[in-house]
Design a protein around this motif. Structure first.
Motif, mmCIF file in Angstrom:
data_model
loop_
_atom_site.group_PDB
_atom_site.id
_atom_site.type_symbol
_atom_site.label_atom_id
_atom_site.label_comp_id
_atom_site.label_asym_id
_atom_site.label_seq_id
_atom_site.Cartn_x
_atom_site.Cartn_y
_atom_site.Cartn_z
ATOM 1 N N UNK A 10 0.835 -1.203 0.000
ATOM 2 C CA UNK A 10 0.000 0.000 0.000
ATOM 3 C C UNK A 10 0.870 1.254 0.000
ATOM 4 N N UNK A 15 5.199 8.959 -1.852
ATOM 5 C CA UNK A 15 4.536 10.048 -2.555
ATOM 6 C C UNK A 15 5.531 10.842 -3.389
ATOM 7 N N UNK A 16 5.113 11.315 -4.581
ATOM 8 C CA UNK A 16 5.996 12.141 -5.409
ATOM 9 C C UNK A 16 5.950 13.597 -4.975
ATOM 10 N N UNK B 135 -4.110 0.121 3.114
ATOM 11 C CA UNK B 135 -4.099 1.521 2.677
ATOM 12 C C UNK B 135 -4.571 2.427 3.806
ATOM 13 N N UNK B 138 -1.809 2.953 6.028
ATOM 14 C CA UNK B 138 -0.767 3.800 5.440
ATOM 15 C C UNK B 138 -1.022 5.284 5.673
ATOM 16 N N UNK B 182 -11.991 4.350 -10.830
ATOM 17 C CA UNK B 182 -10.589 4.714 -10.699
ATOM 18 C C UNK B 182 -9.900 3.746 -9.729
ATOM 19 N N UNK B 186 -6.809 1.503 -10.857
ATOM 20 C CA UNK B 186 -5.524 1.915 -10.266
ATOM 21 C C UNK B 186 -5.484 1.707 -8.763
ATOM 22 N N UNK B 216 1.673 16.212 2.361
ATOM 23 C CA UNK B 216 2.817 15.833 1.519
ATOM 24 C C UNK B 216 2.665 14.385 1.062
ATOM 25 N N UNK B 217 2.272 13.541 1.996
ATOM 26 C CA UNK B 217 2.116 12.118 1.705
ATOM 27 C C UNK B 217 0.994 11.881 0.674
ATOM 28 N N UNK B 218 -0.031 12.742 0.697
ATOM 29 C CA UNK B 218 -1.172 12.550 -0.216
ATOM 30 C C UNK B 218 -0.941 13.180 -1.582
ATOM 31 N N UNK B 219 -0.053 14.197 -1.665
ATOM 32 C CA UNK B 219 0.134 14.937 -2.911
ATOM 33 C C UNK B 219 0.871 14.076 -3.938
ATOM 34 N N UNK B 220 0.087 13.292 -4.665
ATOM 35 C CA UNK B 220 0.661 12.331 -5.603
ATOM 36 C C UNK B 220 -0.378 12.084 -6.703
ATOM 37 N N UNK B 221 0.103 11.940 -7.948
ATOM 38 C CA UNK B 221 -0.828 11.747 -9.066
ATOM 39 C C UNK B 221 -1.703 10.530 -8.880
ATOM 40 N N UNK B 222 -1.244 9.566 -8.084
ATOM 41 C CA UNK B 222 -2.047 8.362 -7.887
ATOM 42 C C UNK B 222 -2.758 8.349 -6.543
ATOM 43 N N UNK B 223 -2.038 8.544 -5.466
ATOM 44 C CA UNK B 223 -2.620 8.344 -4.132
ATOM 45 C C UNK B 223 -3.900 9.158 -3.940
ATOM 46 N N UNK B 225 -4.766 12.149 -6.437
ATOM 47 C CA UNK B 225 -5.277 12.797 -7.641
ATOM 48 C C UNK B 225 -5.749 11.830 -8.721
ATOM 49 N N UNK B 226 -5.798 10.524 -8.420
ATOM 50 C CA UNK B 226 -6.437 9.592 -9.355
ATOM 51 C C UNK B 226 -7.964 9.680 -9.220
#
Lengths: 126, 258
Positions: A10, A15-16, B135, B138, B182, B186, B216-223, B225-226
């Motif tokens: 998970x 994160x990016x 998840x 996480x 989504x 994904x 910061x941990x959430x700012x991701x194209x997948x986590x 923003x998918x």
């Protein structure tokens, strides 16, 4: 079959910390396209039935040239961003996903450059 | 490409018909997804003729009656039978919902009951929730604060407490999570609506001191923003919550940092 723990899976590679930039760019592009798109459609409707000379005269107005270029930039930028997300969503194999995203990127750049050069050429070969 | 079709051997086939021989007159057909890992093979759709005159009003009542009187091998999760525990989430009549709070009378014609979509099936209506639970872990769903705890509880104003309404009520049934396309495509990287609603519950908590770290941990194209604002999550939530709004709030909070 992986024996990695569910929590490890998970968390993945972490994160990016830049997903929001794509999201914002998509929205800013969309907002810009509303006035630019309306202007472009309105202008094209005014040119229905016109000959090449009339079009060239229209395109040669500095305001029209600037707005055309801005419209093309916003259009291809927005289309490129939106289609990238569609490919990321629906193309599963990693290699095919990356290849198609790259091909899309180059195609968008190519078409955008070609369109802008065409507009410039029409303007400056009067 | 995306797997729209199920893998070979996963397409459900017509299963057994469990006839009601009691001479009952108020019969309703229940079509239920069956899969037994011991025998393997394709999943089957069994049909049960349920006598509604001796059955309780909810879909879960029918499932319990089938297990009690017609086929004791039918396997499903249930506990509280009043919409609090989140165990009996299934796809009922084409929509993810809790069987215990879904009246049979609301369903026209035959009743179809399938496991939650797009999760591995362990047996019959029991699916494997390890990944969504992981998840949830996480996002670290607990209060994080560096300020030493006061002698009594950490205080929160009434207004700040009100911000958690619509978030704390989530029972983690994962009806919303598994209704999202989504998440189907994904889900390995996208956190999904239930987990993101929980993330928002901690981002909104005035006592939490780790908001920046969480964003910061959430700012991701997948986590995060998918999410494409499809809003199946809000449409399916059996508790009437609005996960799409919580996700919108998270996106907004991340965007405000830019």
């Amino acid at each position: 079959m992986s024996m990695r723990s569910p929590l490890g899976q998970a968390r993945g590679s972490g994160s990016t910390d830049h997903g929001v930039q794509h999201w914002l760019a998509e929205r800013f592009g969309a907002i810009a396209l509303v006035p630019l798109g309306l202007w472009f459609v309105y202008s094209m409707l005014g040119l229905i039935g016109a000959d090449y000379n009339a079009y060239q005269e229209w395109q040669s107005q500095p305001g029209n040239l600037i707005l055309t270029i801005l419209f093309l930039l916003a259009l291809f930028h927005h289309a490129h961003m939106g289609l990238t997300v569609v490919l990321e969503d629906y193309v599963q194999p990693e290699w095919l996903k990356n290849t198609s995203v790259l091909v899309l990127k180059y195609t968008a750049f190519f078409l955008c450059t070609a369109c802008i050069l065409s507009a410039l050429r029409v303007t400056f070969t009067a | 490409m995306v797997k729209f079709a199920l893998p070979a051997g996963s397409n459900p086939v017509k299963g057994k018909l469990h006839k009601n021989e009691t001479g009952a007159t108020n019969i309703r057909n229940f079509h239920i997804y069956r899969y037994d890992p011991d025998t393997g093979g394709s999943p089957q759709i069994d049909t049960f003729e349920v006598d509604l005159d001796i059955c309780g009003p909810m879909v879960l009542d029918a499932l319990i009656m089938i297990k009690d009187k017609m086929d004791s091998t039918l396997t499903f999760r249930r506990s509280c039978r009043e919409g609090v525990c989140g165990s009996c989430s299934f796809n009922v009549d084409g929509t993810n919902t809790l069987a215990c709070t879904k009246p049979i009378a609301e369903i026209k014609g035959d009743v179809k009951i399938y496991p939650l979509p797009h999760l591995p099936v362990i047996k019959d209506l029991v699916c494997d929730l390890s990944h969504p639970y992981a998840q949830y872990s996480a996002i670290e769903p607990w209060l994080k604060a560096d300020t030493p705890p006061p002698e009594r509880e950490r205080l929160q104003s009434e207004e700040d407490r009100a911000k958690l309404d619509g978030l704390w009520e989530c029972i983690l049934c994962f009806c919303c999570q598994t209704s999202c396309m989504s998440y189907w495509w994904s889900g390995d990287r996208f956190y999904g609506s239930a987990v993101l609603l929980q993330a928002d519950r901690w981002v909104q908590d005035s006592r939490d001191e780790a908001k920046g770290e969480r964003l910061t941990e959430l700012n991701d194209s997948y986590k995060l923003f998918r999410c494409h604002t499809i809003m199946n999550c809000t449409a399916s939530c059996p508790k009437g919550l609005n996960p799409a709004k919580a996700i919108g709030h998270l996106k907004n909070q991340v965007a405000r940092r830019e």
